[in-house]
Design an enzyme around this catalytic site. Structure first.
Site, PDB file in Angstrom:
ATOM      1  N   PRO A 129     -11.322  44.993  18.554  1.00  0.00           N
ATOM      2  CA  PRO A 129     -11.517  44.913  20.009  1.00  0.00           C
ATOM      3  C   PRO A 129     -12.977  45.001  20.446  1.00  0.00           C
ATOM      4  O   PRO A 129     -13.394  44.300  21.366  1.00  0.00           O
ATOM      5  CB  PRO A 129     -10.701  46.097  20.537  1.00  0.00           C
ATOM      6  CG  PRO A 129      -9.639  46.295  19.525  1.00  0.00           C
ATOM      7  CD  PRO A 129     -10.267  45.973  18.207  1.00  0.00           C
ATOM      8  N   GLY A 130     -13.761  45.834  19.794  1.00  0.00           N
ATOM      9  CA  GLY A 130     -15.166  45.982  20.172  1.00  0.00           C
ATOM     10  C   GLY A 130     -16.120  45.409  19.158  1.00  0.00           C
ATOM     11  O   GLY A 130     -17.311  45.714  19.172  1.00  0.00           O
ATOM     12  N   ARG A 269      -6.545   1.287  33.402  1.00  0.00           N
ATOM     13  CA  ARG A 269      -6.914   1.657  34.772  1.00  0.00           C
ATOM     14  C   ARG A 269      -7.859   0.622  35.363  1.00  0.00           C
ATOM     15  O   ARG A 269      -8.872   0.263  34.730  1.00  0.00           O
ATOM     16  CB  ARG A 269      -7.587   3.040  34.750  1.00  0.00           C
ATOM     17  CG  ARG A 269      -8.165   3.470  36.089  1.00  0.00           C
ATOM     18  CD  ARG A 269      -7.073   3.994  37.023  1.00  0.00           C
ATOM     19  NE  ARG A 269      -7.629   4.850  38.039  1.00  0.00           N
ATOM     20  CZ  ARG A 269      -8.089   4.427  39.219  1.00  0.00           C
ATOM     21  NH1 ARG A 269      -8.085   3.142  39.513  1.00  0.00           N
ATOM     22  NH2 ARG A 269      -8.562   5.295  40.099  1.00  0.00           N
ATOM     23  N   GLN A 280     -20.173  -0.413  32.153  1.00  0.00           N
ATOM     24  CA  GLN A 280     -21.086   0.107  31.127  1.00  0.00           C
ATOM     25  C   GLN A 280     -21.088   1.642  31.092  1.00  0.00           C
ATOM     26  O   GLN A 280     -21.188   2.239  30.012  1.00  0.00           O
ATOM     27  CB  GLN A 280     -22.496  -0.412  31.383  1.00  0.00           C
ATOM     28  CG  GLN A 280     -23.443  -0.160  30.218  1.00  0.00           C
ATOM     29  CD  GLN A 280     -24.814  -0.765  30.478  1.00  0.00           C
ATOM     30  OE1 GLN A 280     -25.558  -0.265  31.325  1.00  0.00           O
ATOM     31  NE2 GLN A 280     -25.148  -1.834  29.768  1.00  0.00           N
ATOM     32  N   GLY A 341      -8.963  12.211  38.328  1.00  0.00           N
ATOM     33  CA  GLY A 341      -8.021  13.247  38.758  1.00  0.00           C
ATOM     34  C   GLY A 341      -6.838  13.397  37.816  1.00  0.00           C
ATOM     35  O   GLY A 341      -6.323  14.510  37.618  1.00  0.00           O
ATOM     36  N   GLU A 364     -13.613  32.057  13.851  1.00  0.00           N
ATOM     37  CA  GLU A 364     -14.259  31.972  12.527  1.00  0.00           C
ATOM     38  C   GLU A 364     -15.784  31.958  12.654  1.00  0.00           C
ATOM     39  O   GLU A 364     -16.494  31.279  11.915  1.00  0.00           O
ATOM     40  CB  GLU A 364     -13.735  30.770  11.750  1.00  0.00           C
ATOM     41  CG  GLU A 364     -12.246  30.879  11.457  1.00  0.00           C
ATOM     42  CD  GLU A 364     -11.811  30.130  10.222  1.00  0.00           C
ATOM     43  OE1 GLU A 364     -12.620  30.014   9.280  1.00  0.00           O
ATOM     44  OE2 GLU A 364     -10.654  29.689  10.197  1.00  0.00           O
ATOM     45  N   GLY A 365     -16.269  32.741  13.608  1.00  0.00           N
ATOM     46  CA  GLY A 365     -17.704  32.847  13.861  1.00  0.00           C
ATOM     47  C   GLY A 365     -18.103  31.948  15.010  1.00  0.00           C
ATOM     48  O   GLY A 365     -17.936  30.729  14.940  1.00  0.00           O
ATOM     49  N   THR A 366     -18.600  32.533  16.101  1.00  0.00           N
ATOM     50  CA  THR A 366     -19.042  31.729  17.246  1.00  0.00           C
ATOM     51  C   THR A 366     -20.136  30.759  16.800  1.00  0.00           C
ATOM     52  O   THR A 366     -20.787  30.947  15.764  1.00  0.00           O
ATOM     53  CB  THR A 366     -19.609  32.623  18.360  1.00  0.00           C
ATOM     54  OG1 THR A 366     -20.787  33.274  17.861  1.00  0.00           O
ATOM     55  CG2 THR A 366     -18.592  33.654  18.821  1.00  0.00           C
TER      56      THR A 366
END
Length: 381
Positions: A129-130, A269, A280, A341, A364-366
């Protein structure tokens, strides 16, 4: 010796198997399990049936014995369909890796073979947690008493923690020793005093179970210790140096899906009397996605190749993990932008891609930790 970028026939067959599985089994249920926030056990059972669950376990213990490059090839395909569902087998391989790296023969047979005999998972418990990035500052304590360790403490953000048959838990014998006092213990499901509390309300990857693990006077046999006392931190770091590569592979899969969804929508679209794919501004977004995907895949393959060759790969896995997760997040972000949207609602899958892949920049490590690893390698030269 020439460089060969081609896959072997076996790897192409593996890729085809994983791609078919992703399309036929994962894709149809991905949104359902994301919304329900439930682990898709029917999918896990089918992964086991086709041999893609715990596939890194060597053949002598009942697995497929996949190498890292094989695992990367499979991982990209599974994550294309759902990064959250892919995290389940990926996190199981994360739990398996310390046993492969540091377990003795008896431990490998005892812990690995049962994972191949039924749909079953493993887990890896380092974070608290810490204590996230400061992995040496463990508070979970292990006290030796005869033939047992008495384990007390809490682990946080543990994938598969409540489902796993066993969890590799990293604890300290003496907090003042920091990384030199860490021990790796395999704690089996159902051990008295060991409980798992599911974490709800995650932003993404909601199909994978994430848990807080609590250990209250848990007796763990000394024979469940991996390596020697004080070797736990090294085992954890060597594990993560390998398992960050499949995270990169998953990121490539998500980025590829984002490109496919964006390209499909851009062709359909219409605005100002023509498909938006003819503009482009849209073409450049798609091109940038393609640049990121191709470069991330190639470097992920390179990191996997280094690992398979037994060559130093800590910096390469850090580069692959950080780069691939960042290009995947940007690809998902741009896919939403292209959808306008519609990209912001669940009717289309691109909003889920962004929610899911954000975690790849954290677990797994920032990516900040990955940059530290890369910088230390660079400055040590």
């Amino acid at each position: 010796m020439p460089i060969d970028f081609s896959l072997t026939e076996e790897q192409r067959q593996l890729q085809a198997l994983a791609r078919r599985f992703a399309k036929e089994v994962i894709l149809p249920v991905a949104q359902e399990y994301d919304e329900k926030e439930e682990v898709p056990w029917p999918v896990i059972e089918k992964l086991h049936e086709v041999g893609l669950l715990n596939a890194t376990i060597p053949e002598e213990y009942g697995g497929m014995g996949l190498k890292m490059l094989d695992e990367v090839i499979v991982g990209e395909e599974l994550a294309y369909a759902c990064m959250g569902i892919y995290t389940i087998p990926m996190a199981s391989d994360l739990g398996i890796t310390p046993v492969l790296l540091a377990g003795n023969e008896e431990q490998k047979r005892r812990f690995l073979k049962p994972l191949t005999e039924k749909p079953a998972l493993a887990a890896f418990a380092l974070s608290e947690p810490g204590n996230g990035s400061d992995a040496a500052a463990l508070k979970t304590r292990a006290v030796r008493q005869g033939d047992y360790y008495i384990l007390n403490g809490t682990k946080m953000w543990i994938s598969n923690g409540g489902e796993a048959e066993w969890v590799v838990v990293f604890a300290t014998l003496n907090p003042e020793l920091r990384h030199k006092g860490v021990v790796a213990l395999v704690v089996e499901k159902g051990t008295p005093g060991f409980s798992a509390v599911k974490i709800h309300g995650k932003m993404g990857q909601r199909a994978s179970g994430t848990y807080e693990l609590v250990f209250e006077e848990v007796k763990v046999p000394v024979q469940n210790r991996l390596g020697e006392e004080g070797e736990g931190f090294k085992i954890a770091m060597n594990t993560l140096n390998k398992t960050r590569i499949p995270v990169a592979a998953g990121s490539v899969g998500v980025a590829r899906r984002a490109l496919d969804e964006a390209k499909k929508y851009a062709k359909e679209r219409e605005a100002f009397g023509q498909p938006i794919a003819s503009f482009q501004a849209i073409q450049f977004k798609l091109a940038d996605m393609m640049i990121g995907i191709e470069t991330a895949r190639m470097y992920t393959y390179y990191a996997a190749w280094l690992a398979d060759q037994g060559l130093p790969h800590a910096h390469a896995s850090a580069i692959a993990k950080a780069y691939a997760s960042e290009i995947a997040f940007e690809a998902a972000n741009q896919a939403i932008q292209i959808h306008g949207g519609y990209g912001y609602v669940r009717e289309f899958p691109v909003e889920k891609l962004l929610r899911d892949v954000k975690l790849n920049q954290i677990y797994e490590g920032t990516n900040e930790i990955q940059r530290l690893i890369i910088a230390r390698h660079l400055l040590a030269e």
